[in-house]
Each structure stands twice: as C-alpha cells, then as structure tokens.
Design a protein around this motif. Structure first.
Motif, mmCIF file in Angstrom:
data_model
loop_
_atom_site.group_PDB
_atom_site.id
_atom_site.type_symbol
_atom_site.label_atom_id
_atom_site.label_comp_id
_atom_site.label_asym_id
_atom_site.label_seq_id
_atom_site.Cartn_x
_atom_site.Cartn_y
_atom_site.Cartn_z
ATOM 1 N N MET A 1 10.290 118.996 -16.131
ATOM 2 C CA MET A 1 10.886 120.131 -16.593
ATOM 3 C C MET A 1 10.058 121.401 -16.253
ATOM 4 O O MET A 1 8.873 121.268 -16.390
ATOM 5 N N LEU A 2 10.419 122.435 -15.790
ATOM 6 C CA LEU A 2 9.949 123.629 -15.552
ATOM 7 C C LEU A 2 9.776 124.494 -16.954
ATOM 8 O O LEU A 2 11.023 124.547 -17.302
ATOM 9 N N SER A 3 8.750 124.567 -17.436
ATOM 10 C CA SER A 3 8.452 125.562 -18.458
ATOM 11 C C SER A 3 7.318 126.490 -18.294
ATOM 12 O O SER A 3 6.556 126.480 -17.490
ATOM 13 N N ALA A 4 7.486 127.468 -19.271
ATOM 14 C CA ALA A 4 6.216 128.458 -19.192
ATOM 15 C C ALA A 4 6.127 128.917 -20.798
ATOM 16 O O ALA A 4 6.935 129.047 -21.364
ATOM 17 N N ASP A 5 4.628 129.002 -20.784
ATOM 18 C CA ASP A 5 4.165 129.597 -21.966
ATOM 19 C C ASP A 5 3.870 130.982 -21.726
ATOM 20 O O ASP A 5 3.166 131.576 -20.914
ATOM 21 N N VAL A 6 4.282 131.686 -23.016
ATOM 22 C CA VAL A 6 3.687 133.278 -23.019
ATOM 23 C C VAL A 6 2.859 133.058 -23.935
ATOM 24 O O VAL A 6 2.805 132.917 -25.204
ATOM 25 N N ASN A 7 1.305 133.477 -23.245
ATOM 26 C CA ASN A 7 0.349 133.680 -24.348
ATOM 27 C C ASN A 7 -0.190 135.211 -24.646
ATOM 28 O O ASN A 7 -0.011 136.107 -23.567
ATOM 29 N N CYS A 8 -0.585 135.284 -25.957
ATOM 30 C CA CYS A 8 -0.976 136.780 -26.368
ATOM 31 C C CYS A 8 -2.381 137.061 -25.538
ATOM 32 O O CYS A 8 -3.392 136.225 -25.502
ATOM 33 N N GLY A 9 -2.334 138.205 -24.984
ATOM 34 C CA GLY A 9 -3.739 138.634 -24.237
ATOM 35 C C GLY A 9 -4.824 139.018 -25.156
ATOM 36 O O GLY A 9 -6.048 139.031 -24.743
ATOM 37 N N LYS A 10 -4.598 139.192 -26.144
ATOM 38 C CA LYS A 10 -5.555 139.481 -27.579
ATOM 39 C C LYS A 10 -6.147 138.363 -27.895
ATOM 40 O O LYS A 10 -7.220 138.203 -27.989
ATOM 41 N N CYS A 11 -5.278 137.486 -28.446
ATOM 42 C CA CYS A 11 -5.880 136.370 -29.190
ATOM 43 C C CYS A 11 -5.743 134.773 -28.419
ATOM 44 O O CYS A 11 -6.001 133.871 -29.091
ATOM 45 N N GLY A 12 -4.705 134.863 -27.541
ATOM 46 C CA GLY A 12 -4.674 133.670 -26.827
ATOM 47 C C GLY A 12 -3.402 132.849 -27.327
ATOM 48 O O GLY A 12 -3.388 131.603 -26.610
ATOM 49 N N SER A 13 -2.822 133.151 -28.534
ATOM 50 C CA SER A 13 -2.031 132.219 -28.970
ATOM 51 C C SER A 13 -0.619 132.205 -28.370
ATOM 52 O O SER A 13 -0.284 133.146 -27.548
ATOM 53 N N VAL A 14 -0.205 130.993 -28.175
ATOM 54 C CA VAL A 14 1.220 130.794 -27.681
ATOM 55 C C VAL A 14 2.229 131.431 -28.453
ATOM 56 O O VAL A 14 2.298 131.158 -29.510
ATOM 57 N N ILE A 15 2.721 132.742 -27.663
ATOM 58 C CA ILE A 15 4.060 133.268 -28.540
ATOM 59 C C ILE A 15 5.170 132.808 -28.383
ATOM 60 O O ILE A 15 6.067 132.752 -29.404
ATOM 61 N N TYR A 16 5.420 132.273 -27.114
ATOM 62 C CA TYR A 16 6.822 131.721 -26.697
ATOM 63 C C TYR A 16 6.747 130.522 -25.652
ATOM 64 O O TYR A 16 5.930 130.815 -24.718
ATOM 65 N N GLN A 17 7.442 129.837 -25.884
ATOM 66 C CA GLN A 17 7.584 128.727 -24.855
ATOM 67 C C GLN A 17 8.905 128.585 -24.311
ATOM 68 O O GLN A 17 9.975 128.521 -24.999
ATOM 69 N N MET A 18 9.108 128.930 -23.163
ATOM 70 C CA MET A 18 10.597 128.744 -22.543
ATOM 71 C C MET A 18 10.760 127.542 -21.830
ATOM 72 O O MET A 18 10.100 127.058 -21.007
#
Ligand SMILES: [Zn+2]
Length: 54
Positions: free
Chosen positions: A1-18
């Motif tokens: 499955m194709l998925s994408a992680d959106v990471n915070c540019g400041k702290c690097g946390s995964v904000i959202y997983q699509m």
C-alpha cells in the motif's frame, strides 16, 4: 500500500499518516495546520512528506 507520512519540520514528529494520497492541506486541516506535538504553526515549507510503499 502506498502511504505517506507528514513530518513536522521543527520537531520531526509524524503529524499525519495518509493511507491514500490526498492534498497536504486536507491532511493538515485536521490539526489546524499546527503540529500537535510542539504546537508550531506549519507553513508549506515547514513540514516534510515521505512517501513509501508498505
Ligand atoms: Zn512539531
């Protein structure tokens, strides 16, 4: 499955997983365009998206 992680540019946390690719704005709308971890307001240049096949 194709998925994408959106990471915070400041702290690097995964904000959202699509599970499906959709617009970043739609993904971030749920967090009011802020990182839920560090509270940083996210501009388009302030976060990173990594796409991976899983
Ligand atoms: Zn953050």
């Amino acid at each position: 499955m194709l998925s994408a992680d959106v990471n915070c540019g400041k702290c690097g946390s995964v904000i959202y997983q699509m599970r499906m690719l959709k617009s970043i704005k739609d993904a971030l709308r749920g967090t009011n365009f802020r990182c839920p971890v560090c509270g940083t307001a996210l501009n388009p240049s302030d976060f990173a998206v990594s796409v991976a096949k899983r």
